[in-house]
Design a protein around this motif. Structure first.
Motif, short mmCIF file in Angstrom:
data_model
loop_
_atom_site.label_atom_id
_atom_site.label_comp_id
_atom_site.label_asym_id
_atom_site.label_seq_id
_atom_site.Cartn_x
_atom_site.Cartn_y
_atom_site.Cartn_z
N GLY A 30 -4.51 -3.49 -14.25
CA GLY A 30 -3.61 -4.62 -14.10
C GLY A 30 -2.33 -4.30 -13.37
N HIS A 31 -2.12 -3.05 -13.00
CA HIS A 31 -0.92 -2.68 -12.26
C HIS A 31 -1.29 -2.32 -10.81
CE1 HIS A 31 0.71 -2.42 -16.35
NE2 HIS A 31 1.90 -2.58 -15.78
N LEU A 32 -1.53 -1.05 -10.59
CA LEU A 32 -1.86 -0.58 -9.25
C LEU A 32 -3.33 -0.23 -9.16
CD1 LEU A 32 1.20 1.70 -8.37
CD2 LEU A 32 0.86 -0.71 -7.86
N GLU A 33 -3.95 -0.56 -8.04
CA GLU A 33 -5.34 -0.20 -7.80
C GLU A 33 -5.37 1.07 -6.96
OE1 GLU A 33 -7.47 -3.37 -5.98
OE2 GLU A 33 -6.71 -4.90 -7.36
N GLU A 34 -6.16 2.05 -7.42
CA GLU A 34 -6.25 3.32 -6.70
C GLU A 34 -7.42 3.30 -5.74
OE1 GLU A 34 -6.72 8.13 -7.56
OE2 GLU A 34 -6.57 6.71 -9.23
N ALA A 35 -7.15 3.69 -4.50
CA ALA A 35 -8.18 3.87 -3.48
C ALA A 35 -8.06 5.30 -2.97
CB ALA A 35 -8.03 2.85 -2.36
N GLU A 36 -8.75 5.62 -1.88
CA GLU A 36 -8.73 6.99 -1.35
C GLU A 36 -7.37 7.31 -0.74
OE1 GLU A 36 -11.25 9.92 1.66
OE2 GLU A 36 -11.87 7.84 1.35
N GLY A 37 -6.58 8.11 -1.45
CA GLY A 37 -5.29 8.56 -0.94
C GLY A 37 -4.17 7.54 -1.04
N VAL A 87 0.86 -1.19 0.00
CA VAL A 87 0.00 0.00 0.00
C VAL A 87 0.90 1.23 0.00
CG1 VAL A 87 -1.80 1.28 1.21
CG2 VAL A 87 -1.81 -1.23 1.25
N LEU A 88 0.82 2.01 -1.07
CA LEU A 88 1.62 3.23 -1.20
C LEU A 88 0.74 4.45 -0.94
CD1 LEU A 88 3.63 2.47 -4.46
CD2 LEU A 88 4.56 2.54 -2.14
N HIS A 114 -0.08 10.87 -0.26
CA HIS A 114 0.25 12.01 0.60
C HIS A 114 -0.38 13.34 0.17
CE1 HIS A 114 3.08 9.70 3.01
NE2 HIS A 114 3.63 9.25 1.89
N THR A 115 -0.62 13.55 -1.12
CA THR A 115 -1.14 14.84 -1.60
C THR A 115 -1.94 14.64 -2.89
OG1 THR A 115 -0.50 16.98 -2.55
CG2 THR A 115 1.11 15.21 -2.67
N PRO A 116 -2.98 15.45 -3.11
CA PRO A 116 -3.70 15.39 -4.39
C PRO A 116 -2.82 15.76 -5.58
CG PRO A 116 -4.99 16.54 -2.73
CD PRO A 116 -3.63 16.36 -2.15
N GLN A 117 -1.65 16.36 -5.31
CA GLN A 117 -0.73 16.74 -6.37
C GLN A 117 0.12 15.57 -6.84
OE1 GLN A 117 -1.15 19.78 -7.62
NE2 GLN A 117 -2.71 20.02 -6.03
N ALA A 118 0.01 14.39 -6.18
CA ALA A 118 0.73 13.21 -6.63
C ALA A 118 0.16 12.75 -7.97
CB ALA A 118 0.62 12.10 -5.59
N MET A 119 1.03 12.59 -8.97
CA MET A 119 0.55 12.32 -10.33
C MET A 119 0.96 10.97 -10.89
SD MET A 119 -1.39 14.68 -11.30
CE MET A 119 -1.94 16.15 -10.44
N ARG A 120 2.05 10.39 -10.39
CA ARG A 120 2.47 9.11 -10.95
C ARG A 120 3.30 8.31 -9.95
NH1 ARG A 120 5.56 9.98 -16.26
NH2 ARG A 120 3.82 11.42 -16.57
N VAL A 121 3.37 7.00 -10.21
CA VAL A 121 4.21 6.09 -9.43
C VAL A 121 5.16 5.39 -10.39
CG1 VAL A 121 4.27 4.03 -7.98
CG2 VAL A 121 2.48 5.73 -7.63
#
Length: 274
Positions: free
Chosen positions: A191-198, A156-157, A160-167
């Protein structure tokens, strides 16, 4: 720039006139500002106490600025804030009248780094004057961590901020950075990362997921760095351990009592045989 209850053009001219007057009328700045350090994406409070410089004022009129441009201004119910700080800065009104003019800066970004100065605008007999209150040097740093997880677990990564744009990811034995997630890019993210709240989640870790993960903002700056080690967890059967009970005084007394009872019971039998 956004304004609340103040005519835009009129206020803009008024503000810059005050700066010109302030260059002459403001108190001299101290040589050493207060240093504040904050992690990116968090909330920073830039301290300010105007009652240490002024006894009382009829109207609380506070200004915050950098050496290059205005940041925030509040006079009574009227408020103004620079576009790059819109929705992120505030001086609580209830605390302002108590003498606390500290600036609350939310979702701190690397672009916010620098020197901030606060002033109170005071009505004089002939002209307004600005009284210097405080200078604050703000620094911003990224998040760093190390993790050790087992095969099949989830990473789980935090963004930290809404300004985060990529991993992005770099394998342990690689020099190449691979893009795993881009905000809003459903095709890439599938198929890579699943986005959840924050957060974003990488499920079912494998050994080749060992390496470095970075969360980057819109400018490509590192919001966080996570160094991950994926370990093979051995599945072994754990047998229950039998622990010897410690011998204490109660155990000795109990054994002595049993021996005494035994002797008393067999004594008549021994005498009869004799």
């Amino acid at each position: 720039m956004k304004m609340h209850g103040i005519d835009r053009d009129r206020h803009f001219m008024h503000l810059h006139c005050l700066w010109i007057v302030g260059c002459v009328a403001s108190s001299s700045l101290p040589s050493v500002p207060v240093s504040i350090s904050s992690p990116v994406g968090s909330q920073a409070i830039l301290p300010c106490k105007w009652r240490s410089q002024l006894d009382d004022v009829p109207v609380c009129h506070i200004q915050w600025q950098t050496p290059d441009e205005p940041v925030f201004e509040q006079k009574g119910e009227q408020q103004w804030q620079a576009s790059e700080f819109e929705g992120r800065v505030e001086v609580p009104k209830e605390k302002l009248w108590e003498g606390d003019c500290s600036l609350i800066l939310r979702d701190v970004q690397f672009g916010d780094v620098g020197l901030y100065e606060s002033f109170m605008v005071v009505d004089g007999a002939r002209m307004k004057r600005r009284v210097f209150i405080q200078s604050v040097q703000l620094s911003v740093y990224d998040h760093k961590s190390k993790l050790s997880l087992g095969i099949g677990e989830d990473l789980v990564l935090k963004l930290h901020t809404p300004q985060a744009m990529r991993v992005v990811f770099q394998g342990r034995n690689s020099t190449e950075w691979k893009v795993l997630w881009i905000r809003g890019d459903k095709k890439l993210n599938r198929g890579h990362l699943e986005e959840a709240e924050g957060v974003v989640v990488l499920r079912g870790l494998r050994m080749d997921n060992s390496g470095t993960f970075k969360v980057l903002d819109s400018h490509g700056l590192s919001v966080s760095t996570v160094k991950l080690t994926v370990e093979e967890v051995a599945k072994t059967l754990k047998l229950p351990q039998i622990q010897d009970k410690p011998v204490g005084k109660s155990t000795v007394y109990r054994s002595s009592s049993l021996l005494l009872v035994f002797v008393l019971l067999i004594s008549p039998l021994i005498q009869h045989l004799l």
